[in-house]
Design a protein around this motif. Structure first.
Motif, short mmCIF file in Angstrom:
data_model
loop_
_atom_site.label_atom_id
_atom_site.label_comp_id
_atom_site.label_asym_id
_atom_site.label_seq_id
_atom_site.Cartn_x
_atom_site.Cartn_y
_atom_site.Cartn_z
N ILE A 253 1.26 -13.48 -10.11
CA ILE A 253 0.35 -12.58 -10.84
C ILE A 253 1.03 -12.06 -12.10
CG2 ILE A 253 -0.87 -10.37 -10.76
CD1 ILE A 253 -1.21 -10.83 -7.73
N LYS A 254 2.29 -11.69 -11.93
CA LYS A 254 3.06 -11.16 -13.04
C LYS A 254 3.10 -12.17 -14.20
CE LYS A 254 7.74 -9.74 -13.44
NZ LYS A 254 8.94 -9.30 -12.70
N LEU B 217 0.83 -1.19 0.00
CA LEU B 217 0.00 0.00 0.00
C LEU B 217 0.87 1.25 0.00
CD1 LEU B 217 -3.05 0.08 0.00
CD2 LEU B 217 -3.01 0.43 2.46
N HIS B 218 1.93 1.17 0.77
CA HIS B 218 2.87 2.31 0.83
C HIS B 218 3.49 2.56 -0.55
CE1 HIS B 218 6.30 4.77 2.04
NE2 HIS B 218 7.07 3.91 1.39
N LEU B 219 3.93 1.48 -1.22
CA LEU B 219 4.57 1.62 -2.53
C LEU B 219 3.59 2.22 -3.54
CD1 LEU B 219 6.49 -1.79 -2.75
CD2 LEU B 219 7.43 0.48 -2.25
N ILE B 220 2.35 1.78 -3.46
CA ILE B 220 1.34 2.27 -4.40
C ILE B 220 1.01 3.74 -4.14
CG2 ILE B 220 -1.12 2.05 -5.01
CD1 ILE B 220 -0.70 -1.03 -4.48
N VAL C 137 23.45 -21.23 -7.19
CA VAL C 137 22.59 -20.85 -8.31
C VAL C 137 22.61 -19.34 -8.46
CG1 VAL C 137 21.01 -22.75 -7.82
CG2 VAL C 137 20.47 -20.46 -6.99
N LYS C 138 22.15 -18.91 -9.61
CA LYS C 138 22.02 -17.48 -9.83
C LYS C 138 20.63 -17.19 -10.38
CE LYS C 138 25.14 -13.92 -10.03
NZ LYS C 138 26.16 -13.09 -10.56
N VAL C 139 20.09 -16.06 -10.02
CA VAL C 139 18.79 -15.70 -10.57
C VAL C 139 18.93 -14.38 -11.30
CG1 VAL C 139 17.45 -16.89 -8.82
CG2 VAL C 139 18.12 -14.53 -8.44
N PHE C 140 18.19 -14.24 -12.38
CA PHE C 140 18.18 -12.94 -13.07
C PHE C 140 16.92 -12.82 -13.90
CE2 PHE C 140 20.40 -16.00 -15.60
CZ PHE C 140 19.90 -15.81 -16.88
N GLN C 141 16.74 -11.62 -14.36
CA GLN C 141 15.50 -11.31 -15.04
C GLN C 141 15.83 -10.75 -16.41
OE1 GLN C 141 13.33 -8.56 -12.65
NE2 GLN C 141 11.34 -9.32 -13.27
N ASN C 142 15.23 -11.28 -17.46
CA ASN C 142 15.42 -10.76 -18.81
C ASN C 142 14.37 -9.69 -19.10
OD1 ASN C 142 17.67 -12.16 -19.73
ND2 ASN C 142 16.41 -13.99 -20.11
N GLY C 143 14.64 -8.52 -18.65
CA GLY C 143 13.69 -7.45 -18.94
C GLY C 143 12.60 -7.33 -17.89
N GLU C 144 11.94 -6.21 -17.95
CA GLU C 144 11.04 -5.82 -16.87
C GLU C 144 9.88 -6.78 -16.65
OE1 GLU C 144 8.79 -1.88 -15.27
OE2 GLU C 144 9.37 -1.99 -17.37
N ARG D 29 6.34 -3.36 -12.05
CA ARG D 29 7.06 -2.31 -11.35
C ARG D 29 6.95 -2.49 -9.84
NH1 ARG D 29 5.43 4.11 -11.61
NH2 ARG D 29 6.49 4.68 -9.68
N ILE D 30 5.73 -2.78 -9.38
CA ILE D 30 5.50 -2.94 -7.94
C ILE D 30 6.26 -4.16 -7.41
CG2 ILE D 30 3.69 -3.75 -6.37
CD1 ILE D 30 3.86 -0.74 -6.61
#
Lengths: 256, 183, 183
Positions: free
Chosen positions: A78-79, A28-31, A235-242, A45-46
């Motif tokens: 959800i994403k 709620l704070h972030l929003i 292990v490694k984690v990463f994200q390919n784009g938003e 983004r959230i």
């Protein structure tokens, strides 16, 4: 090493998350901070911002951390669901509107916002009420009637003894593992499982770690297992784009 | 019995009780109509208010009770050996707000709404006599139901639960949905 | 501060206290001469007396105390028969049980046993004169020790503390064990 029996440690959960009364409060704070529309939350983004806060979690208090981790997992689910292509509706079927994966979360946030608003009102009443003092129900020889009234006369000696016995029973040392990782799924089991999966597949999506897990406890355990593998540089984690789901790879494979 | 005398008796009754006395109890003891008693009580309340006294009668928790005037609070506090209780933590306050609006309610239902575990808030609220256990819900596991107490009304200076701020859209259906989906 | 205001504060102080308030205490809280306070108290006593009120201020045991007027006693007596809501909360009862069996005991020791903060149950029990402060324990911090009162015995119809039902298993060793394992 993350210890599952470390709760004697009085988990002093001192992180910046301290300012929040749980994952809903943080969300709620972030929003609100970003003046986002609560009915149309930019979930990617959230999620990123939420995870940013989670970086600082010290896993001393698994219970409190678990609550935030469950929310992180929910956000990621959800994403992912929002990225899935919508099924082409069958012509025979009624064109049912696809339910927004964010709906449940939005409802929870709205409910929680109401609670916070009401709490503000209660707080001001508490402050006001603390300025009125009731008569203390002391006992005065001269005032036997009033004193007798204060007691109500409904508590018996038996009640007193019973209260004591109940207390004794409740003190029988039992280690309550509620909120702790699921016994069926220990952290080390799940670490092994993730590594086995990686040896077969080299990489897979973060959200798939959670599929098939039966309970919130198990999900928290899986999350902790993953964090532990990251910490141990296995292990490694990463994200390919938003908008991408988080990918998990073996440490040595990660040469990108 | 003349009215001055009846008023004196009401004054004594309200004083003698350490919990708020209801109109009904007063009327029964005095063998008078509630309507009459109400008139006299309002006279008394006004007398204390206009008299710039240190005590007054407050309508609270469905009854009447003597309390010290708010303006004397700083002095009364110096007298009390026991300091006034600390304000409730934000966590306890939010938990209490949920119970106030949704009572009777189980722990799992509160946790679904707050998104965190509420064990220790419940312990605090029980300890401070602001909530109580009120039976068990007729669902698997028969979880304990919680409700607010008379002390809750006193603590926040409320006459009845109806005096809580209104929340229109808060329906039972959304709560139910949340609980169903919470694990 | 004008005299009406001071009188109001005295009224509030006498009302709120659980024991008769001494002139000395009043003078100290108000930062006034005892002589001045005495004058004002006598004014107050006279006001209540002349006003045909249901309560009045009485000089008892070297202090001042509100009491109900003797003429209202028959009615106040009837109030006894009215059922009282929640005479003593479960939380307060548990705290009282621990003090009864383990006295003298400190707050920290009670809290170790109950697993919650007991500030407010202690306040309730002190207020109702069921427990009292009885010196300090000779350990670091010199915490206050609590014991039960004569009023406690009267209330539960006990002749002496020895008349409390025995609970055999409760030795100091088990207590220690329990405390060690309770957190």
């Amino acid at each position: 090493m993350i210890s599952t029996t470390d709760h004697s440690d009085h988990g002093t959960y001192r992180i910046k998350l301290d300012n929040f009364e749980g994952p809903l409060d943080l969300l709620l704070h972030l929003i609100e901070k970003a003046e986002l529309d609560i009915y149309n939350i930019p979930i990617a983004r959230i999620t990123d911002e939420f995870l940013e806060y989670l970086k600082d979690i010290e896993l001393l208090d698994l219970q409190a951390a678990g609550e935030f981790l469950v929310m992180a997992a929910t956000l990621m689910q959800i994403k992912v669901r929002m990225l899935l292509p919508k099924p082409v509706p069958d012509e025979d079927e009624l064109l049912e509107e696809e339910e927004d994966p964010r709906l449940e979360l939005v409802e929870r946030l709205l409910e929680y916002r109401k609670i916070k608003e009401v709490s503000k009102t209660l707080r001001s009443w508490e402050e006001e009420g603390s300025r009125y003092f009731r008569r203390s129900g002391g006992y005065f020889p001269d005032q036997e009637v009033a004193a007798a009234l204060d007691m109500g006369g409904e508590v018996t000696l038996w009640d007193l003894v019973q209260a004591f016995k109940n207390l004794l029973e409740s003190l029988t040392p039992t280690l309550e593992l509620e909120g702790m990782p699921d016994e069926q799924y220990s952290i080390s089991d799940l670490m092994r499982e993730i590594e086995e999966k990686l040896s077969r597949k080299h990489e897979f999506f973060f959200s798939s770690v959670f599929t098939g897990l039966p309970s919130r406890k198990a999900i928290v355990t899986a999350f902790l297992a993953l964090l532990e593998l990251i910490r141990l540089k296995r292990v490694k984690v990463f994200q390919n784009g938003e908008f991408a789901d988080i990918e998990i790879t073996k440490w040595e494979d990660n040469k990108r | 019995m003349n009215l001055t005398k009846v008023k004196a008796i009401i004054e004594a009754l309200v004083f003698a009780s350490s919990v708020p006395v209801s109109l009904k109890d007063l009327a029964e003891i005095l063998q008078l109509h509630e309507h009459t008693v109400k008139q006299l009580i309002y006279d008394l309340i006004a007398e204390y208010k206009d008299g710039q006294r240190g005590i007054r009668i407050k309508e609270i928790a469905g009854g009447y009770q003597f309390v010290t005037d708010a303006e004397c609070a700083d002095y009364v506090e110096k007298l009390k050996k026991v300091p006034r209780p600390n304000p409730l933590s934000q966590a306890a306050l939010e938990t209490l707000a949920i119970i106030a609006y949704k009572q009777p309610i189980t722990r799992a239902e509160i946790e679904a709404l707050r998104g965190v575990r509420v064990e220790s808030s419940l312990a605090t609220l029980l300890e401070r006599d602001l909530i109580q256990e009120a039976g068990r819900k007729d669902t698997p596991g028969r979880p304990i139901l919680y409700t607010t107490t008379t002390r809750f009304l006193e603590y926040f200076g409320l006459n009845t639960l109806d005096a809580l701020p209104k929340i229109e859209e808060w329906t039972d259906e959304t709560l139910l949905d949340l609980v169903m989906n919470s694990d």
